[in-house]
Motif scaffolding. Sequence first.
Motif, PDB file in Angstrom:
ATOM      1  N   UNK A   5     -13.420  -3.634 -12.376  1.00 32.66           N
ATOM      2  CA  UNK A   5     -14.176  -2.603 -11.657  1.00 32.66           C
ATOM      3  C   UNK A   5     -13.403  -1.284 -11.656  1.00 32.66           C
ATOM      4  N   UNK A   6     -14.130  -0.180 -11.772  1.00 34.47           N
ATOM      5  CA  UNK A   6     -13.539   1.157 -11.693  1.00 34.47           C
ATOM      6  C   UNK A   6     -14.251   1.874 -10.557  1.00 34.47           C
ATOM      7  N   UNK A   7     -13.516   2.165  -9.498  1.00 34.43           N
ATOM      8  CA  UNK A   7     -14.093   2.747  -8.292  1.00 34.43           C
ATOM      9  C   UNK A   7     -13.855   4.253  -8.262  1.00 34.43           C
ATOM     10  N   UNK A   8     -14.880   4.999  -7.878  1.00 34.28           N
ATOM     11  CA  UNK A   8     -14.763   6.453  -7.767  1.00 34.28           C
ATOM     12  C   UNK A   8     -14.811   6.863  -6.305  1.00 34.28           C
ATOM     13  N   UNK A   9     -13.993   7.846  -5.967  1.00 32.56           N
ATOM     14  CA  UNK A   9     -13.901   8.350  -4.602  1.00 32.56           C
ATOM     15  C   UNK A   9     -14.137   9.851  -4.587  1.00 32.56           C
ATOM     16  N   UNK A  10     -14.444  10.355  -3.403  1.00 28.00           N
ATOM     17  CA  UNK A  10     -14.764  11.773  -3.220  1.00 28.00           C
ATOM     18  C   UNK A  10     -13.567  12.523  -2.654  1.00 28.00           C
ATOM     19  N   UNK A  11     -12.423  12.428  -3.352  1.00 25.92           N
ATOM     20  CA  UNK A  11     -11.231  13.147  -2.920  1.00 25.92           C
ATOM     21  C   UNK A  11     -10.297  12.351  -2.039  1.00 25.92           C
ATOM     22  N   UNK A  12     -10.643  11.085  -1.733  1.00 26.93           N
ATOM     23  CA  UNK A  12      -9.792  10.280  -0.847  1.00 26.93           C
ATOM     24  C   UNK A  12      -9.302   8.993  -1.521  1.00 26.93           C
ATOM     25  N   UNK A  13      -9.196   9.007  -2.838  1.00 26.27           N
ATOM     26  CA  UNK A  13      -8.764   7.820  -3.584  1.00 26.27           C
ATOM     27  C   UNK A  13      -7.363   7.357  -3.165  1.00 26.27           C
ATOM     28  N   UNK A  14      -6.433   8.273  -3.057  1.00 26.35           N
ATOM     29  CA  UNK A  14      -5.067   7.893  -2.695  1.00 26.35           C
ATOM     30  C   UNK A  14      -5.039   7.196  -1.341  1.00 26.35           C
ATOM     31  N   UNK A  15      -5.760   7.731  -0.363  1.00 21.43           N
ATOM     32  CA  UNK A  15      -5.809   7.106   0.964  1.00 21.43           C
ATOM     33  C   UNK A  15      -6.455   5.723   0.885  1.00 21.43           C
ATOM     34  N   UNK A  16      -7.505   5.585   0.092  1.00 24.10           N
ATOM     35  CA  UNK A  16      -8.181   4.294  -0.058  1.00 24.10           C
ATOM     36  C   UNK A  16      -7.235   3.253  -0.656  1.00 24.10           C
ATOM     37  N   UNK A  17      -6.519   3.621  -1.718  1.00 22.34           N
ATOM     38  CA  UNK A  17      -5.634   2.664  -2.362  1.00 22.34           C
ATOM     39  C   UNK A  17      -4.461   2.278  -1.466  1.00 22.34           C
ATOM     40  N   UNK A 119     -20.295  -9.203   4.444  1.00 25.61           N
ATOM     41  CA  UNK A 119     -20.503  -8.011   3.618  1.00 25.61           C
ATOM     42  C   UNK A 119     -20.254  -6.777   4.467  1.00 25.61           C
ATOM     43  N   UNK A 120     -19.539  -5.805   3.890  1.00 25.93           N
ATOM     44  CA  UNK A 120     -19.266  -4.568   4.605  1.00 25.93           C
ATOM     45  C   UNK A 120     -19.119  -3.415   3.624  1.00 25.93           C
ATOM     46  N   UNK A 121     -19.122  -2.221   4.169  1.00 23.12           N
ATOM     47  CA  UNK A 121     -18.778  -1.014   3.422  1.00 23.12           C
ATOM     48  C   UNK A 121     -17.571  -0.434   4.137  1.00 23.12           C
ATOM     49  N   UNK A 122     -16.474  -0.261   3.416  1.00 23.04           N
ATOM     50  CA  UNK A 122     -15.254   0.210   4.073  1.00 23.04           C
ATOM     51  C   UNK A 122     -15.348   1.685   4.456  1.00 23.04           C
ATOM     52  N   UNK A 123     -14.339   2.167   5.150  1.00 20.52           N
ATOM     53  CA  UNK A 123     -14.319   3.550   5.651  1.00 20.52           C
ATOM     54  C   UNK A 123     -14.339   4.586   4.536  1.00 20.52           C
ATOM     55  N   UNK A 124     -14.125   4.162   3.281  1.00 23.90           N
ATOM     56  CA  UNK A 124     -14.131   5.079   2.142  1.00 23.90           C
ATOM     57  C   UNK A 124     -15.442   5.020   1.369  1.00 23.90           C
ATOM     58  N   UNK A 125     -16.369   4.154   1.825  1.00 22.66           N
ATOM     59  CA  UNK A 125     -17.689   4.050   1.200  1.00 22.66           C
ATOM     60  C   UNK A 125     -17.819   2.973   0.147  1.00 22.66           C
ATOM     61  N   UNK A 126     -16.788   2.143  -0.048  1.00 19.81           N
ATOM     62  CA  UNK A 126     -16.841   1.088  -1.056  1.00 19.81           C
ATOM     63  C   UNK A 126     -17.422  -0.193  -0.459  1.00 19.81           C
ATOM     64  N   UNK A 127     -18.447  -0.765  -1.094  1.00 16.99           N
ATOM     65  CA  UNK A 127     -19.040  -2.018  -0.613  1.00 16.99           C
ATOM     66  C   UNK A 127     -18.179  -3.227  -0.994  1.00 16.99           C
ATOM     67  N   UNK A 128     -18.026  -4.141  -0.062  1.00 16.54           N
ATOM     68  CA  UNK A 128     -17.233  -5.355  -0.267  1.00 16.54           C
ATOM     69  C   UNK A 128     -18.012  -6.585   0.163  1.00 16.54           C
ATOM     70  N   UNK A 129     -17.748  -7.706  -0.506  1.00 16.10           N
ATOM     71  CA  UNK A 129     -18.184  -9.032  -0.069  1.00 16.10           C
ATOM     72  C   UNK A 129     -16.937  -9.891  -0.037  1.00 16.10           C
ATOM     73  N   UNK A 130     -16.760 -10.623   1.044  1.00 17.90           N
ATOM     74  CA  UNK A 130     -15.629 -11.550   1.141  1.00 17.90           C
ATOM     75  C   UNK A 130     -16.212 -12.939   1.308  1.00 17.90           C
TER      76      UNK A 130
END
Length: 136
Positions: A5-17, A119-130
């Motif tokens: 997967x390649x995830x795109x962020x709106x200027x907050x990629x470093x914080x997300x990672x 299922x959730x969407x994290x604070x950075x907008x990325x959808x997750x399933x655990x």
Amino acid sequence: MQVNPYLFYDGNCEAALKFYAKVLGARIDAMLTYESGPAEMPIPPEWKKKVMHARITVDGEVLMASDAPPGNFHQPQGFAVSLQVEDPADAERRFKALAEGGTINMAFGKTFFSKGFGMCVDQFGTPWMVNCPMEE
């Protein structure tokens, strides 16, 4: 062949990672900023420190990510990053950590197909399933 997967962020990629490193135990393998690109690359000065390409490893699995170039970000939809976690308590812990500050679409709990799923969407907008799969 490998699919990542390649995830795109709106200027907050470093914080997300850094968040994923903290809550998932991910290892940040590489993080290149736009300023490391060629001088002729058309990037606004305020975007130079943003992430042009990054690679993280979560339990041996690779995710890649970057800040989308200015004006090219679109809110993620139509997919989710899926974590398969063997231990139900660990799966729930990871789910709660990812959901913190985000949105829960389906609370983590036992289902007919798993020992625990959410299922959730994290604070950075990325959808997750655990998912914590049933024993075979």
